[in-house]
Design a protein around this motif. Sequence first.
Motif, PDB file in Angstrom:
ATOM      1  N   SER A  34       2.169  15.243   1.963  1.00  0.00           N
ATOM      2  CA  SER A  34       3.596  14.951   1.776  1.00  0.00           C
ATOM      3  C   SER A  34       3.718  13.512   1.280  1.00  0.00           C
ATOM      4  O   SER A  34       3.911  12.596   2.048  1.00  0.00           O
ATOM      5  N   LEU A  35       3.575  13.373  -0.025  1.00  0.00           N
ATOM      6  CA  LEU A  35       3.687  12.047  -0.632  1.00  0.00           C
ATOM      7  C   LEU A  35       4.983  11.939  -1.395  1.00  0.00           C
ATOM      8  O   LEU A  35       5.474  12.916  -1.942  1.00  0.00           O
ATOM      9  N   ASN A  36       5.485  10.747  -1.465  1.00  0.00           N
ATOM     10  CA  ASN A  36       6.714  10.502  -2.197  1.00  0.00           C
ATOM     11  C   ASN A  36       6.361  10.089  -3.621  1.00  0.00           C
ATOM     12  O   ASN A  36       5.984   8.956  -3.862  1.00  0.00           O
ATOM     13  N   ALA A  69       1.578   6.781  -6.251  1.00  0.00           N
ATOM     14  CA  ALA A  69       2.011   7.233  -4.928  1.00  0.00           C
ATOM     15  C   ALA A  69       0.853   7.210  -3.936  1.00  0.00           C
ATOM     16  O   ALA A  69       1.018   6.798  -2.781  1.00  0.00           O
ATOM     17  N   LEU A  70      -0.317   7.654  -4.379  1.00  0.00           N
ATOM     18  CA  LEU A  70      -1.489   7.627  -3.503  1.00  0.00           C
ATOM     19  C   LEU A  70      -1.862   6.202  -3.126  1.00  0.00           C
ATOM     20  O   LEU A  70      -2.145   5.906  -1.966  1.00  0.00           O
ATOM     21  N   ILE A  71      -1.862   5.316  -4.117  1.00  0.00           N
ATOM     22  CA  ILE A  71      -2.192   3.915  -3.860  1.00  0.00           C
ATOM     23  C   ILE A  71      -1.189   3.310  -2.870  1.00  0.00           C
ATOM     24  O   ILE A  71      -1.579   2.642  -1.909  1.00  0.00           O
ATOM     25  N   ALA A  72       0.094   3.564  -3.092  1.00  0.00           N
ATOM     26  CA  ALA A  72       1.122   3.030  -2.198  1.00  0.00           C
ATOM     27  C   ALA A  72       0.945   3.552  -0.777  1.00  0.00           C
ATOM     28  O   ALA A  72       1.102   2.807   0.200  1.00  0.00           O
ATOM     29  N   VAL A  74      -1.872   4.613   0.681  1.00  0.00           N
ATOM     30  CA  VAL A  74      -3.051   3.984   1.278  1.00  0.00           C
ATOM     31  C   VAL A  74      -2.734   2.541   1.681  1.00  0.00           C
ATOM     32  O   VAL A  74      -3.116   2.085   2.760  1.00  0.00           O
ATOM     33  N   GLU A  75      -1.994   1.847   0.832  1.00  0.00           N
ATOM     34  CA  GLU A  75      -1.643   0.449   1.119  1.00  0.00           C
ATOM     35  C   GLU A  75      -0.761   0.332   2.363  1.00  0.00           C
ATOM     36  O   GLU A  75      -0.877  -0.647   3.097  1.00  0.00           O
ATOM     37  N   LYS A  76       0.108   1.311   2.602  1.00  0.00           N
ATOM     38  CA  LYS A  76       0.931   1.298   3.814  1.00  0.00           C
ATOM     39  C   LYS A  76       0.063   1.442   5.054  1.00  0.00           C
ATOM     40  O   LYS A  76       0.340   0.860   6.091  1.00  0.00           O
ATOM     41  N   MET A  77      -0.971   2.263   4.927  1.00  0.00           N
ATOM     42  CA  MET A  77      -1.843   2.520   6.074  1.00  0.00           C
ATOM     43  C   MET A  77      -2.814   1.376   6.328  1.00  0.00           C
ATOM     44  O   MET A  77      -3.065   1.011   7.478  1.00  0.00           O
ATOM     45  N   LEU A  78      -3.362   0.826   5.254  1.00  0.00           N
ATOM     46  CA  LEU A  78      -4.364  -0.236   5.387  1.00  0.00           C
ATOM     47  C   LEU A  78      -4.305  -1.121   4.145  1.00  0.00           C
ATOM     48  O   LEU A  78      -4.912  -0.792   3.113  1.00  0.00           O
ATOM     49  N   PRO A  79      -3.550  -2.198   4.213  1.00  0.00           N
ATOM     50  CA  PRO A  79      -3.366  -3.065   3.045  1.00  0.00           C
ATOM     51  C   PRO A  79      -4.702  -3.524   2.429  1.00  0.00           C
ATOM     52  O   PRO A  79      -5.620  -3.926   3.147  1.00  0.00           O
ATOM     53  N   GLY A  80      -4.783  -3.402   1.105  1.00  0.00           N
ATOM     54  CA  GLY A  80      -5.965  -3.822   0.365  1.00  0.00           C
ATOM     55  C   GLY A  80      -7.035  -2.749   0.211  1.00  0.00           C
ATOM     56  O   GLY A  80      -7.963  -2.903  -0.577  1.00  0.00           O
ATOM     57  N   GLU A  99      -5.518  10.827   8.568  1.00  0.00           N
ATOM     58  CA  GLU A  99      -4.627  10.803   7.407  1.00  0.00           C
ATOM     59  C   GLU A  99      -5.129   9.806   6.369  1.00  0.00           C
ATOM     60  O   GLU A  99      -5.060  10.063   5.166  1.00  0.00           O
ATOM     61  N   LEU A 100      -5.672   8.682   6.807  1.00  0.00           N
ATOM     62  CA  LEU A 100      -6.245   7.709   5.872  1.00  0.00           C
ATOM     63  C   LEU A 100      -7.448   8.314   5.155  1.00  0.00           C
ATOM     64  O   LEU A 100      -7.621   8.138   3.954  1.00  0.00           O
ATOM     65  N   GLN A 101      -8.262   9.061   5.869  1.00  0.00           N
ATOM     66  CA  GLN A 101      -9.407   9.715   5.242  1.00  0.00           C
ATOM     67  C   GLN A 101      -8.940  10.746   4.214  1.00  0.00           C
ATOM     68  O   GLN A 101      -9.501  10.839   3.125  1.00  0.00           O
ATOM     69  N   ARG A 102      -7.902  11.483   4.516  1.00  0.00           N
ATOM     70  CA  ARG A 102      -7.370  12.472   3.586  1.00  0.00           C
ATOM     71  C   ARG A 102      -6.863  11.773   2.309  1.00  0.00           C
ATOM     72  O   ARG A 102      -7.129  12.204   1.199  1.00  0.00           O
ATOM     73  N   ARG A 103      -6.149  10.664   2.479  1.00  0.00           N
ATOM     74  CA  ARG A 103      -5.651   9.912   1.319  1.00  0.00           C
ATOM     75  C   ARG A 103      -6.795   9.305   0.519  1.00  0.00           C
ATOM     76  O   ARG A 103      -6.761   9.266  -0.707  1.00  0.00           O
TER      77      ARG A 103
END
Length: 133
Positions: A34-36, A69-72, A74-80, A99-103
């Motif tokens: 569910s990505l925006n 969207a994927l990059i954004a 991942v960045e929300k979950m773990l910046p950089g 969820e981070l692993q899935r992204r």
Amino acid sequence: MSYHYTRREVTIEYLAELVITNAAGLSECWRPASLNVEGRRHQMMLERFARGDVLDDRDDAALEAVGKALIADVEKMLPGYSGLILRGDTREDVYVNAELQRRHDMLLRWQEFRHARNQLRGKVRAMRLLEGL
């Protein structure tokens, strides 16, 4: 000691199979996510990918929107971390967050697909150019 390098030609058939397989994988892993993503074009793109229609120029902008969207996400979950995924080898990283692993996996699929698709397009264009000579 001497080393010999043998360059192997990548056939257009191999590239086409790789792109179609990667497109189906990207489409499959995207469905439960569910990505925006800006706009709705990506849904039609993913449907085309699932059918094996992978070179449609209409999908260029949607494919880039999916990557953003994927990059954004991942960045929300773990910046950089998205930069590390795209530039480095993170395949052996250990994840506490599923969820981070899935992204992570989705971002790698997106990157691999995009690269293979660009290679196939280049090969197709080169063949057309040579046919016209």
